[in-house]
Motif scaffolding. Sequence first.
Motif, PDB file in Angstrom:
ATOM      1  N   UNK A 221       0.821  -1.205   0.000  1.00  0.00           N
ATOM      2  CA  UNK A 221       0.000   0.000   0.000  1.00  0.00           C
ATOM      3  C   UNK A 221       0.863   1.266   0.000  1.00  0.00           C
ATOM      4  N   UNK A 222       1.989   1.226   0.674  1.00  0.00           N
ATOM      5  CA  UNK A 222       2.885   2.385   0.687  1.00  0.00           C
ATOM      6  C   UNK A 222       3.445   2.633  -0.709  1.00  0.00           C
ATOM      7  N   UNK A 223       3.834   1.552  -1.387  1.00  0.00           N
ATOM      8  CA  UNK A 223       4.344   1.698  -2.753  1.00  0.00           C
ATOM      9  C   UNK A 223       3.275   2.249  -3.681  1.00  0.00           C
ATOM     10  N   UNK A 224       2.060   1.757  -3.540  1.00  0.00           N
ATOM     11  CA  UNK A 224       0.979   2.266  -4.376  1.00  0.00           C
ATOM     12  C   UNK A 224       0.710   3.736  -4.102  1.00  0.00           C
ATOM     13  N   UNK A 225       0.722   4.126  -2.843  1.00  0.00           N
ATOM     14  CA  UNK A 225       0.467   5.527  -2.502  1.00  0.00           C
ATOM     15  C   UNK A 225       1.539   6.433  -3.075  1.00  0.00           C
ATOM     16  N   UNK A 226       2.807   5.992  -2.987  1.00  0.00           N
ATOM     17  CA  UNK A 226       3.897   6.794  -3.546  1.00  0.00           C
ATOM     18  C   UNK A 226       3.755   6.903  -5.064  1.00  0.00           C
ATOM     19  N   UNK A 227       3.410   5.790  -5.719  1.00  0.00           N
ATOM     20  CA  UNK A 227       3.245   5.821  -7.165  1.00  0.00           C
ATOM     21  C   UNK A 227       2.105   6.724  -7.598  1.00  0.00           C
ATOM     22  N   UNK A 228       0.976   6.653  -6.888  1.00  0.00           N
ATOM     23  CA  UNK A 228      -0.157   7.521  -7.221  1.00  0.00           C
ATOM     24  C   UNK A 228       0.189   8.984  -6.983  1.00  0.00           C
ATOM     25  N   UNK A 229       0.909   9.267  -5.907  1.00  0.00           N
ATOM     26  CA  UNK A 229       1.300  10.651  -5.612  1.00  0.00           C
ATOM     27  C   UNK A 229       2.227  11.202  -6.691  1.00  0.00           C
ATOM     28  N   UNK A 230       3.204  10.387  -7.119  1.00  0.00           N
ATOM     29  CA  UNK A 230       4.103  10.834  -8.188  1.00  0.00           C
ATOM     30  C   UNK A 230       3.338  11.066  -9.486  1.00  0.00           C
ATOM     31  N   UNK A 232       0.177  11.960  -9.773  1.00  0.00           N
ATOM     32  CA  UNK A 232      -0.575  13.190  -9.630  1.00  0.00           C
ATOM     33  C   UNK A 232       0.319  14.413  -9.755  1.00  0.00           C
ATOM     34  N   UNK A 233       1.522  14.322  -9.238  1.00  0.00           N
ATOM     35  CA  UNK A 233       2.454  15.443  -9.358  1.00  0.00           C
ATOM     36  C   UNK A 233       2.853  15.682 -10.816  1.00  0.00           C
ATOM     37  N   UNK A 239      -0.166  20.396 -16.289  1.00  0.00           N
ATOM     38  CA  UNK A 239      -1.168  21.456 -16.383  1.00  0.00           C
ATOM     39  C   UNK A 239      -0.584  22.825 -16.044  1.00  0.00           C
ATOM     40  N   UNK A 240       0.539  22.831 -15.320  1.00  0.00           N
ATOM     41  CA  UNK A 240       1.126  24.129 -14.896  1.00  0.00           C
ATOM     42  C   UNK A 240       1.752  24.869 -16.090  1.00  0.00           C
TER      43      UNK A 240
END
Length: 240
Positions: A221-230, A232-233, A239-240
Amino acid sequence: KRNALALGLEVEDEDAGELSSEKSFSQKLLLRYKGYRTWWHKTDTLYKDARQIESKFGSGVALYFWMFRFMMHVAVLVAGFWLCFFAAHWVNFILQGQGFSLVSGIPPLPTPLLYSHVPTSWSIGYAGALMVTIMMLCVATALKIIAEFRAKHDFEISNLGTEPARYAKLIFTAWDWTIVDLNTAQDIKTTIVSNFEILKLEDDAGRIIAERTQKEWTRLYIRRSIGISLNMCLLGGGWA
């Protein structure tokens, strides 16, 4: 029901049209929704085609057609929204008395459809229309995911306790006894072998997942969260 499945028709519940006064408002609303869904499935040609393909060739082949149906519905919804937006812009363009001409190109476009002819006062509305489109896509995708999870849950409940019979089902239903061509027979043999290998891989993967410890689940779950966060960034940076 078998004939309805082969014809691509939705089987309507017997009590779908009976709205007894003893039912609550939520139950009546649910029955109304079922009746509307049945009517929509009967008029939706893509639904009928997907059901016919699923009854003849299986759910694996029909999956592509179900996805095509979903994409077509979303495209029609988004196109209808933008047609309304451009219709309002066209009316505003005419009321302002601006000239009308065609811009050369393939295909030639009328000037009201060009981005350069959108007035500055419409910039907020244009940006809002883009945000509404993104929200429509997100909501449609979320509803699709929820529907797929519900269908998967119903399938698992209906087949509870019959999972070990998958190999027997494949053995007794895999071969087509109407085949007379040797090349076709060889292709089916290869397909049967591949299906057995897939079942074996699914069983091995299910056993590995069942044997995972809490520590392994937490790391995953930690790996998935890091991957999703990256991800999104990166999307935000685009978009910036």
